[in-house]
Design a protein around this motif. Structure first.
Motif, PDB file in Angstrom:
ATOM      1  N   ILE A 258       1.378  -3.141  -7.086  1.00  0.00           N
ATOM      2  CA  ILE A 258       0.605  -2.248  -6.218  1.00  0.00           C
ATOM      3  C   ILE A 258       1.072  -0.810  -6.387  1.00  0.00           C
ATOM      4  O   ILE A 258       0.261   0.124  -6.470  1.00  0.00           O
ATOM      5  N   ARG A 259       2.380  -0.604  -6.443  1.00  0.00           N
ATOM      6  CA  ARG A 259       2.906   0.759  -6.585  1.00  0.00           C
ATOM      7  C   ARG A 259       2.474   1.383  -7.906  1.00  0.00           C
ATOM      8  O   ARG A 259       2.086   2.561  -7.962  1.00  0.00           O
ATOM      9  N   ALA A 260       2.491   0.593  -8.982  1.00  0.00           N
ATOM     10  CA  ALA A 260       2.095   1.123 -10.288  1.00  0.00           C
ATOM     11  C   ALA A 260       0.617   1.480 -10.314  1.00  0.00           C
ATOM     12  O   ALA A 260       0.222   2.522 -10.852  1.00  0.00           O
ATOM     13  N   ILE A 261      -0.223   0.645  -9.705  1.00  0.00           N
ATOM     14  CA  ILE A 261      -1.661   0.931  -9.711  1.00  0.00           C
ATOM     15  C   ILE A 261      -1.975   2.141  -8.838  1.00  0.00           C
ATOM     16  O   ILE A 261      -2.908   2.895  -9.120  1.00  0.00           O
ATOM     17  N   GLN A 262      -1.198   2.360  -7.795  1.00  0.00           N
ATOM     18  CA  GLN A 262      -1.403   3.560  -6.977  1.00  0.00           C
ATOM     19  C   GLN A 262      -1.080   4.825  -7.771  1.00  0.00           C
ATOM     20  O   GLN A 262      -1.774   5.836  -7.659  1.00  0.00           O
ATOM     21  N   ALA A 263      -0.022   4.754  -8.573  1.00  0.00           N
ATOM     22  CA  ALA A 263       0.306   5.899  -9.425  1.00  0.00           C
ATOM     23  C   ALA A 263      -0.802   6.148 -10.459  1.00  0.00           C
ATOM     24  O   ALA A 263      -1.163   7.300 -10.742  1.00  0.00           O
TER      25      ALA A 263
END
Length: 722
Positions: free
Chosen positions: A289-294
Motif C-alpha cells: 500500500i505504501r509503495a502504491i501511494q508513492a
C-alpha cells in the motif's frame, strides 16, 4: 431587471464585468469565490443581471469567465462551473478556473473538465494566477490577477444606478488593441497625406470660387488643371494604401499561422517526447500500500506537468477556431490539419494518463485485499498454533464454529483477491499500443508486473492451503475431543443405568411365584433382565475403552474414566452377585413347586418324594432368610421384610398342603391293610404330632424373620443417625 432590485446582492461583488476583453474581443466575466460562499441563488441572480447589460453584438463574441477559486473549496468551484452550463452555456466560450497553490489535495486535474467539453458546451481549464496571461492580456486583467486594468466596483455600481440607457452596453475598453504595432507609422503617414490632399483640394476649390466672383485671370486656369491631378493623386494613394493593407493583412495572417504551427509542434513534440517518456518510465505497480501511494503521488506530478500543455492545447484550439471562421480555403485546410494533429496527440496522451490512473487504482485495491487476506491468514494461523484445552463440549463446539468462520473468511478473501488480480491484469493488458510497440524495457517491466501479481496470488493460495491442512487436523482433534466427552458422559450414564437395574433387582424382584409355571416365567424374565444388564455393562466398558484410545490419540490423561471404571466394576459385581442369588432362589422355588405339584397331583406317592418336598421347602425358607453378601463385605436383603415374609408364607402354605397329603396317604395305606385298632388310634396321634412339629418350625422361622427385620430396622436408624 433593474439594479435597485438586487442592490444588496450586487454590493457583495459575487461577479462583475471589469471592462476587459479577451483576444477574441469577448467580454471578461469575473466570479471571485470566497470560503463562505454558499448562496448559489444570489450568484445566479447576479449573473442574470450582468448578462442583461451587454448588447447582443457583444454577447455574440462570447464571454471568457474567470472563476477565482484560490480562497474557495473544490466542490464550490465545481458547482459554479456546472451552474454556468445552465445559466449561460451558449455565451461562454472559455472558463478559466484560477487554482490555489495547494491544489485541492492534488485530486483534480484540468482535463477532468476538458474531457467533459461536449457535455458542458464550453472549454474549462485550470490555471495558476501567474499564468493567466497566456489566455488574456495583462492590460485586460485587474490587479487581483497581476494585471493593470483599473476597476472600482463601487464606482461601477453608482454609475449603473445613475445610467438612463438600460439597453446599451456600458462596458468601455481601457486600452488600445495590439494590432497596430507594426503599421502605425505607415498608417499615420497615409492619413496625413490624404488629409493634406483633401485640404489642398478644398483650397483649390475655394480659390476657384473666389476667382469666379472677382474675375481672376490665368492663375485660375492652372488651379483648375491642378484639381484633377490632386484628385488623381488621392485616388492613387488610396489604392496603394488598400494594397498595402492587404499585404499587411496577408503577412499578419501568415505570421499568425506560423506562430500557431510552432506552438502546435511544441505541444506535440513534448507530449510525444518527454511526456511519453515519463509514462513509459513509470510502469511499476508496487508491492504494498505504501509503495502504491508513492507511485500515485508520482503520477499526480506527471499529470500536473501534462496539465500545463493541455492548457496550451485549449488556447491553441480557440485560436484555430477563430481563424477557421474567417480563413480562406488553403488556410482552412492547413488549420484543420494542425487542429486534427493536435487533438489526436492530446487525446491519445490523455487516454494513456487515464489508463495509468486506472491501473494504479486497481493495484491499490489489489494490494489492500492482499494485506487484508494476509492478516486473516495470520489470525487463523495464530489460532491453530494455540493449544486447545476446552473445559466442556460446548466450548469445543464454539471453538470449532469460530475456526470454520475464520476459514470461510479466508476463502472469501482469496476469492476477492483473485477477482481484484484479474481486474488489475485486465487493466494492464488494455494499455495503449505504444507501450508494446516501443522499446523492450516497458514490455519487460510489464511482464515483471504480471509475474508479480501471479506470484502474490500463488503465495496466498499456498498459505491458504497450509492453513486448510492445519484446520483439518485441528477439526479432527476437536471432533475427537467432542467424542471423548460424549463417551465419558455415556459411560457415566451406563453406570447409572446399571445402578438402577441393581436397585430394581434388590427392591422389586422378591416374589418366587405361586406355582411352577409362574416361577418358570419369572426365571425367564430374570434371564432377560440379566441380559439387559450385561449389555449395559458391555456398553459402558466399550465406551471406557474408547475414551482410553481417544486420550492416547489426543495425548492427554483421562479426567473421568479413571473413576468411572471402578464404579462400573463395583456395580457390576454387586449386580452379578445379586442376580446369581436371585436365580438360585428362583431355581429352588421352581424345584420346590415342581415336586410339590407332583406330590399333590399323583394318587400314589412315595414317602421319599414327600421327604424331598420337605427338604427343598426348608432349604428355600433358609435361603430366604439369608442376606446377600457383596465382594466388599456389605450385606443387602431382597425387598422389604414384609415382602420376604409374604414369600416365605407362600412356601409354608405349600408345605402344609404336602403334610396334609402325607396324612391322607398314611390313612389310606392303614385302611387298606386293615390294621389293628391300636394302630388306628396311634396314627392320629402321630399325625397330630407331625403337624405340631411343622407348626413349631414355622413359628420359629417367623420369629427369626421378625428378629432379623428388627435388626435391619435398627441398622437403618443407626445409619440415618450417623
Amino acid at each position: 431587471m433593474e439594479a435597485t432590485i438586487i442592490l444588496p446582492i450586487l454590493k457583495k461583488k459575487l461577479a462583475f464585468l471589469s471592462g476587459g476583453k479577451d483576444r477574441r474581443s469577448g467580454l471578461i466575466l469575473t466570479i471571485p469565490l470566497n470560503s463562505d460562499q454558499t448562496s448559489m441563488e444570489e450568484l445566479s441572480a447576479t449573473l442574470d443581471y450582468l448578462l442583461s447589460i451587454p448588447s447582443e453584438k457583444c454577447k455574440a463574441r462570447g464571454f471568457t469567465v474567470i472563476v477565482d477559486g484560490r480562497r474557495s473549496q473544490w466542490n464550490i468551484v465545481k458547482t459554479v462551473v456546472l451552474m454556468l452550463q445552465n445559466v449561460i452555456p451558449a455565451e461562454v466560450s472559455l472558463v478559466c478556473v484560477v487554482k490555489p497553490d495547494e491544489f485541492w489535495d492534488k485530486k483534480v486535474t484540468h482535463f477532468c473538465f476538458w474531457k467533459e467539453k461536449d457535455r458542458l458546451g464550453f472549454e474549462v481549464i485550470l490555471v495558476s494566477a501567474n499564468k493567466l496571461t497566456r489566455y488574456i492580456e495583462p492590460c485586460q486583467l485587474t490587479d487581483d490577477f497581476g494585471g493593470t486594468l483599473d476597476y472600482d466596483h463601487n464606482d461601477w455600481l453608482n454609475k449603473r444606478l445613475l445610467h438612463v440607457n438600460r439597453h446599451g452596453c456600458i462596458v468601455v475598453p481601457h486600452s488600445l488593441a495590439k494590432a497596430f504595432s507594426v503599421c502605425v507609422c505607415v498608417c499615420v503617414c497615409v492619413c496625413v497625406c490624404v488629409s493634406a490632399g483633401h485640404e489642398l483640394l478644398s483650397e483649390l476649390q475655394q480659390r476657384r470660387f473666389n476667382g469666379s466672383e472677382g474675375g481672376g485671370g490665368g492663375g485660375q486656369a492652372e488651379e483648375l488643371l491642378a484639381q484633377p491631378q490632386v484628385m488623381k493623386l488621392l485616388d492613387s494613394l488610396r489604392e496603394q494604401y488598400t494594397r498595402y493593407q492587404e499585404v499587411c493583412r496577408q503577412r499578419n495572417k501568415r505570421t499568425q499561422l506560423d506562430e500557431i504551427h510552432t506552438k502546435v509542434m511544441q505541444v506535440v513534440n513534448w507530449l510525444q517526447g518527454p511526456g511519453s517518456e515519463l509514462l513509459k518510465n513509470h510502469q511499476a505497480i508496487g508491492d504494498s500500500i505504501r509503495a502504491i501511494q508513492a507511485l500515485q503521488q508520482k503520477h499526480e506530478e506527471i499529470e500536473s506537468q501534462h496539465s500545463e500543455w493541455f492548457a496550451v492545447y485549449v488556447e491553441l484550439n480557440q485560436q484555430i477556431a477563430a481563424l477557421l471562421s474567417a480563413g480562406e480555403e488553403e488556410e482552412v485546410a492547413e488549420l484543420k490539419a494542425l487542429q486534427q494533429q493536435l487533438s489526436d496527440v492530446c487525446y491519445r496522451q490523455a487516454a494513456q494518463l487515464e489508463n495509468r490512473q486506472n491501473v494504479l487504482q486497481a493495484a491499490q485495491t489489489f494490494h489492500g485485499t492482499t494485506q487484508e487476506l494476509s492478516q486473516q491468514l495470520d489470525g487463523l494461523l495464530s489460532m491453530l498454533c494455540a493449544d486447545v484445552a476446552p473445559a466442556d463440549e460446548a466450548s469445543i463446539q464454539q471453538n470449532l464454529k469460530l475456526l470454520e468462520e475464520k476459514l470461510q473468511a479466508v476463502e472469501a478473501g482469496l476469492t476477492s483477491l483473485r477477482q481484484k488480480g484479474g481486474v488489475l491484469l485486465e487493466q494492464m493488458c488494455s494499455q495503449s499500443a505504444w507501450s508494446l510497440e516501443e522499446t523492450e524495457s516497458p514490455a519487460g517491466e510489464q511482464q515483471d508486473n504480471v509475474q508479480q501479481i501471479q506470484s502474490v496470488m500463488e503465495e496466498m493460495q499456498l498459505r491458504k492451503q497450509r492453513c486448510e491442512d492445519m484446520v483439518d487436523v485441528r477439526r479432527l482433534k476437536m471432533l475427537q475431543m467432542v467424542q471423548l466427552f460424549k463417551c465419558e458422559e455415556d459411560a457415566l450414564q451406563a453406570v447409572d443405568w446399571l445402578s438402577e437395574l441393581l436397585d430394581a433387582l434388590l427392591k422389586t424382584h422378591v416374589r418366587l411365584g405361586d406355582d411352577s409355571q409362574e416361577t418358570r416365567t419369572m426365571l425367564d424374565k430374570h434371564k432377560k433382565f440379566v441380559d439387559v444388564a450385561q449389555s449395559t455393562h458391555d456398553y459402558g466398558r466399550q465406551l471406557l475403552q474408547a475414551t482410553v484410545v481417544l486420550c492416547q490419540s489426543l495425548r492427554c490423561t483421562t479426567r473421568s474414566s479413571g473413576d468411572t471404571l471402578p464404579r462400573l466394576n463395583r456395580v457390576w459385581k454387586q449386580f452379578t452377585v445379586s442376580a446369581d442369588e436371585r436365580q438360585q432362589r428362583l431355581e429352588l422355588a421352581l424345584n420346590f413347586h415342581t415336586v410339590t405339584e407332583k406330590v399333590l397331583q399323583q394318587e400314589s406317592v412315595e414317602l421319599d418324594s414327600l421327604d424331598e418336598v420337605d427338604s427343598s421347602g426348608k432349604a428355600l425358607l433358609d435361603r430366604l432368610t439369608m442376606p446377600i453378601i457383596f465382594p466388599d463385605g456389605s450385606e443387602q436383603f431382597f425387598g422389604s421384610p414384609s415382602e420376604t415374609a409374604a414369600a416365605a408364607e407362600g412356601v409354608r402354605e405349600r408345605l402344609l398342603l404336602v403334610e396334609e397329603r402325607r396324612l391322607q396317604l398314611q390313612e389310606a395305606r392303614l385302611h387298606n391293610e386293615g390294621g389293628r385298632e391300636e394302630e388306628e388310634e396311634d396314627v392320629p396321634n402321630g399325625q397330630e404330632g407331625r403337624l405340631d412339629v411343622i407348626g413349631e418350625e414355622l413359628s420359629e422361622k417367623e420369629e427369626g424373620e421378625e428378629e432379623t427385620e428388627r435388626q435391619n430396622d435398627d441398622s437403618e436408624r443407626e445409619i440415618q443417625d450417623c
